[in-house]
Design a protein around this motif. Structure first.
Motif, PDB file in Angstrom:
ATOM      1  N   ILE A 178       0.843  -1.208   0.000  1.00  0.00           N
ATOM      2  CA  ILE A 178       0.000   0.000   0.000  1.00  0.00           C
ATOM      3  C   ILE A 178       0.873   1.252   0.000  1.00  0.00           C
ATOM      4  CG2 ILE A 178      -1.875   1.200   1.184  1.00  0.00           C
ATOM      5  CD1 ILE A 178      -2.441  -1.496   2.657  1.00  0.00           C
ATOM      6  N   VAL A 179       1.860   1.265   0.902  1.00  0.00           N
ATOM      7  CA  VAL A 179       2.775   2.418   0.965  1.00  0.00           C
ATOM      8  C   VAL A 179       3.473   2.588  -0.385  1.00  0.00           C
ATOM      9  CG1 VAL A 179       4.872   3.310   2.035  1.00  0.00           C
ATOM     10  CG2 VAL A 179       3.096   2.249   3.461  1.00  0.00           C
ATOM     11  N   LEU A 180       3.917   1.474  -0.969  1.00  0.00           N
ATOM     12  CA  LEU A 180       4.623   1.566  -2.258  1.00  0.00           C
ATOM     13  C   LEU A 180       3.709   2.149  -3.333  1.00  0.00           C
ATOM     14  CD1 LEU A 180       6.556  -1.834  -2.133  1.00  0.00           C
ATOM     15  CD2 LEU A 180       7.526   0.469  -1.899  1.00  0.00           C
ATOM     16  N   SER A 181       2.446   1.758  -3.335  1.00  0.00           N
ATOM     17  CA  SER A 181       1.537   2.278  -4.370  1.00  0.00           C
ATOM     18  C   SER A 181       1.261   3.760  -4.142  1.00  0.00           C
ATOM     19  CB  SER A 181       0.242   1.467  -4.411  1.00  0.00           C
ATOM     20  OG  SER A 181      -0.599   1.807  -3.328  1.00  0.00           O
ATOM     21  N   ILE A 182       1.095   4.166  -2.886  1.00  0.00           N
ATOM     22  CA  ILE A 182       0.825   5.591  -2.623  1.00  0.00           C
ATOM     23  C   ILE A 182       2.044   6.437  -3.027  1.00  0.00           C
ATOM     24  CG2 ILE A 182       0.333   7.302  -0.812  1.00  0.00           C
ATOM     25  CD1 ILE A 182      -1.365   5.130   0.594  1.00  0.00           C
ATOM     26  N   LEU A 183       3.245   5.928  -2.777  1.00  0.00           N
ATOM     27  CA  LEU A 183       4.454   6.664  -3.186  1.00  0.00           C
ATOM     28  C   LEU A 183       4.474   6.864  -4.708  1.00  0.00           C
ATOM     29  CD1 LEU A 183       7.169   5.052  -0.855  1.00  0.00           C
ATOM     30  CD2 LEU A 183       6.266   7.403  -0.748  1.00  0.00           C
ATOM     31  N   GLU A 184       4.050   5.843  -5.454  1.00  0.00           N
ATOM     32  CA  GLU A 184       3.962   5.979  -6.919  1.00  0.00           C
ATOM     33  C   GLU A 184       2.931   7.056  -7.297  1.00  0.00           C
ATOM     34  OE1 GLU A 184       5.559   4.735  -9.699  1.00  0.00           O
ATOM     35  OE2 GLU A 184       6.977   4.340  -8.076  1.00  0.00           O
ATOM     36  N   MET A 185       1.800   7.031  -6.605  1.00  0.00           N
ATOM     37  CA  MET A 185       0.730   7.995  -6.920  1.00  0.00           C
ATOM     38  C   MET A 185       1.161   9.430  -6.639  1.00  0.00           C
ATOM     39  SD  MET A 185      -2.645   6.038  -5.580  1.00  0.00           S
ATOM     40  CE  MET A 185      -3.209   4.528  -6.376  1.00  0.00           C
ATOM     41  N   LEU A 186       1.970   9.611  -5.581  1.00  0.00           N
ATOM     42  CA  LEU A 186       2.416  10.961  -5.224  1.00  0.00           C
ATOM     43  C   LEU A 186       3.311  11.572  -6.299  1.00  0.00           C
ATOM     44  CD1 LEU A 186       3.130  10.600  -1.384  1.00  0.00           C
ATOM     45  CD2 LEU A 186       1.209  11.790  -2.480  1.00  0.00           C
ATOM     46  N   LYS A 187       3.836  10.728  -7.209  1.00  0.00           N
ATOM     47  CA  LYS A 187       4.648  11.263  -8.310  1.00  0.00           C
ATOM     48  C   LYS A 187       3.776  12.004  -9.322  1.00  0.00           C
ATOM     49  CE  LYS A 187       8.241   7.709  -8.009  1.00  0.00           C
ATOM     50  NZ  LYS A 187       8.770   6.479  -8.652  1.00  0.00           N
ATOM     51  N   VAL A 188       2.486  11.654  -9.390  1.00  0.00           N
ATOM     52  CA  VAL A 188       1.624  12.325 -10.383  1.00  0.00           C
ATOM     53  C   VAL A 188       0.465  13.113  -9.779  1.00  0.00           C
ATOM     54  CG1 VAL A 188       2.172  10.590 -12.149  1.00  0.00           C
ATOM     55  CG2 VAL A 188       0.088  10.348 -10.803  1.00  0.00           C
ATOM     56  N   TRP A 189       0.110  12.822  -8.514  1.00  0.00           N
ATOM     57  CA  TRP A 189      -1.044  13.500  -7.909  1.00  0.00           C
ATOM     58  C   TRP A 189      -0.642  14.229  -6.631  1.00  0.00           C
ATOM     59  CZ3 TRP A 189      -3.232   8.231  -9.178  1.00  0.00           C
ATOM     60  CH2 TRP A 189      -3.936   8.261 -10.388  1.00  0.00           C
ATOM     61  N   PRO A 190      -1.247  15.386  -6.373  1.00  0.00           N
ATOM     62  CA  PRO A 190      -0.894  16.130  -5.156  1.00  0.00           C
ATOM     63  C   PRO A 190      -1.367  15.476  -3.863  1.00  0.00           C
ATOM     64  CG  PRO A 190      -2.584  17.313  -6.428  1.00  0.00           C
ATOM     65  CD  PRO A 190      -2.134  16.171  -7.274  1.00  0.00           C
ATOM     66  N   ARG A 191      -2.558  14.853  -3.864  1.00  0.00           N
ATOM     67  CA  ARG A 191      -3.113  14.330  -2.612  1.00  0.00           C
ATOM     68  C   ARG A 191      -3.727  12.952  -2.795  1.00  0.00           C
ATOM     69  NH1 ARG A 191      -4.500  19.213  -3.304  1.00  0.00           N
ATOM     70  NH2 ARG A 191      -6.482  18.530  -4.186  1.00  0.00           N
ATOM     71  N   VAL A 192      -3.372  12.029  -1.909  1.00  0.00           N
ATOM     72  CA  VAL A 192      -3.938  10.671  -1.938  1.00  0.00           C
ATOM     73  C   VAL A 192      -4.627  10.382  -0.607  1.00  0.00           C
ATOM     74  CG1 VAL A 192      -3.437   8.199  -2.180  1.00  0.00           C
ATOM     75  CG2 VAL A 192      -2.144   9.872  -3.538  1.00  0.00           C
ATOM     76  N   LEU A 193      -5.868   9.907  -0.690  1.00  0.00           N
ATOM     77  CA  LEU A 193      -6.606   9.493   0.505  1.00  0.00           C
ATOM     78  C   LEU A 193      -6.550   7.977   0.627  1.00  0.00           C
ATOM     79  CD1 LEU A 193      -8.591   9.964   2.895  1.00  0.00           C
ATOM     80  CD2 LEU A 193     -10.458   9.922   1.223  1.00  0.00           C
ATOM     81  N   TYR A 194      -6.154   7.501   1.801  1.00  0.00           N
ATOM     82  CA  TYR A 194      -6.121   6.060   2.083  1.00  0.00           C
ATOM     83  C   TYR A 194      -7.222   5.723   3.079  1.00  0.00           C
ATOM     84  CZ  TYR A 194      -4.699   1.599   4.049  1.00  0.00           C
ATOM     85  OH  TYR A 194      -4.705   0.300   4.488  1.00  0.00           O
ATOM     86  N   ILE A 195      -8.105   4.788   2.695  1.00  0.00           N
ATOM     87  CA  ILE A 195      -9.200   4.364   3.577  1.00  0.00           C
ATOM     88  C   ILE A 195      -9.061   2.859   3.828  1.00  0.00           C
ATOM     89  CG2 ILE A 195     -11.701   4.313   3.925  1.00  0.00           C
ATOM     90  CD1 ILE A 195     -11.951   6.440   1.703  1.00  0.00           C
TER      91      ILE A 195
END
Ligand code: VJV
Ligand code: CA
Ligand code: ZN
Length: 406
Positions: A178-195
């Motif tokens: 999960i952490v690895l995927s959010i780190l990837e997302m932060l490369k293209v998006w400003p904010r990620v919500l994890y639920i």
């Protein structure tokens, strides 16, 4: 014609690797990767493969895993097997991972909280490296689909292993996909919500991001002590006062909803829609990762909630209706047939399909897994037989929603 159609106006991708399903943590260990085979049988039996693109996952690389984890820990994970464990433990490189000698049940622990004892939470089992890098590879492939705009919803039921720390395994989790995927997302998006709707607190993900404001983590979980033993429900963190770290601008970017045992559908829906609704309004996420741990279902071997499959699915429906790129991950879930039902239903929701309650028993290889009293009578949405006494009062829940700090 099974009535299954592709969703209109958006794309769903499904990421899997059948090798993962054949792994064994140990004969009586609660984590059963074959629950994924049962889920796949239902998904294929209903014909949901026609509603999405299916992708067979490749293993993650060590380099990819090092984006979050300690490189020595990653080396250990990539080399460890029941035969190599003792030799690896002698290697001075790994000796710094000094373990507490025993867990709460006096099970011997090696470096990184790993153990060859079958009674451990994180046992070393045959082909374990293969398993770890494959579920991680599937989550990374799913996030890649989203970040490149090729999918609007991406699904990996073998991922969602929220307890893994930077250099330590914990609670059946070794690599924190999960952490690895959010780190990837932060490369293209400003904010990620994890639920996180797993019955356990998503501590590994919260810990990884509690120091910064671009990721909001929100976990719903059983919290408190057992009446009989006084032990804390695992992992013991995630109180309502736990809101992220102030010193580094992470304050208010972690949210926790600690819940007593026995919560019912109506109460859970109230908590979920109020808290997620407010979080989305305040944070305006560019993408959402939803960990769909199915141990929050009633009748789970480890969980203590009374949530039905339909209500578990309502969480997915609510998050999907927010119309932002969505990564759906698995997690816990220890009554295998119900895990399979929940994740099949949620695959249908993701693809805008409604499934009939009668499981197409003639089209699945092991119909007996879902038949008969106590196994759900061939239904996708059976009523749960056992239920926990409900210790959640409506007023406690209302007060909690008010207390969660915005
Ligand atoms: O409660 C604990 C820790 C102990 C020490 C280790 N022993 C085995 C159990 C008590 C304090 N661990 C929890 C971990 C739950 C992990 C949940 C993971 C997820 O769903 O959130 C995400 C995938 C725990 N609860 C129950 C057990 N462990 C348990 C572990 C076993 C077992 C029976 C119960 C391990 C091996 C065997 N039986 C054979
Ligand atoms: Ca949770
Ligand atoms: Zn869990």
């Amino acid at each position: 014609d099974n009535g299954i159609a592709r969703p209109k106006g958006y794309k769903v991708s499904y990421h899997y690797n059948s090798t993962v399903e054949d792994m064994h943590f140990g004969r009586t260990h609660p984590m059963k990767p074959w629950r994924l085979t049962l889920a796949k049988h239902l998904i294929l039996g209903y014909g949901l493969q026609y509603a999405m693109d299916t992708h067979e996952a490749l293993p993650a690389s060590k380099e990819q895993v090092c984006a979050f984890h300690d490189p020595d820990y990653v080396d250990f994970l990539s080399e460890v097997a029941p035969e190599t464990f003792d030799r690896l433990c002698q290697n001075p490189k790994f000796a710094k991972a000094v373990p507490p000698p025993h867990d709460a049940d006096s099970v011997y622990l090696g470096p990184y909280n790993l153990s060859t004892s079958p009674g451990a939470d994180c046992p070393v089992f045959a082909d374990m490296s293969t398993y770890l890098f494959l579920y991680t590879g599937a989550t990374l492939a799913a996030s890649h689909q989203l970040t490149t705009g090729q999918s609007d919803i991406a699904v990996n039921w073998s991922g969602g292993l929220h307890h893994a720390h930077k250099s330590e395994a914990s609670g059946f989790c070794y690599i924190n996909d999960i952490v690895l995927s959010i780190l990837e997302m932060l490369k293209v998006w400003p904010r990620v919500l994890y639920i996180d709707i797993d019955v356990h607190h998503g501590d590994g993900v919260e810990e990884a991001f509690q120091r910064q404001p671009r990721v909001m983590t929100l976990s719903f979980h059983r919290f408190g002590t057992y009446d009989d033993t006084g032990h804390k429900f695992f992992p013991g963190t995630g109180d309502i006062t736990d809101i992220g770290l102030r010193s580094t601008h992470g304050e208010h970017f972690a949210l926790n909803v600690p819940i007593s045992s026995g919560i019912d559908d109506r109460q859970y829906n109230y908590l979920f829609t109020s808290v997620v609704g407010q979080a989305v309004k305040a944070f305006n996420p560019s993408a959402i990762v939803l960990q769909c741990g199915a141990d929050s279902l009633g009748g789970d071997r480890l969980g203590q909630f009374n949530i039905n499959i339909k209500q578990h699915g309502e969480c997915v429906r609510f998050v999907k209706s927010l119309n932002v790129p969505l990564l759906l991950l698995g997690g816990g879930g220890y009554t295998a047939r119900n895990v399979a039902r929940a994740w099949c239903h949620e695959t249908a929701l993701a693809t805008d399909n409604e499934l009939p309650d009668a499981i197409p028993l003639d089209f699945i290889p092991r119909p007996e897994a879902f038949q008969g009293r106590g196994h759900g009578d061939g239904k996708l949405f059976p009523a749960f037989v056992r239920s926990h006494p409900n210790y959640c009062s409506n007023s406690d829940l209302e007060n909690m929603v008010k207390k969660i700090d915005w």
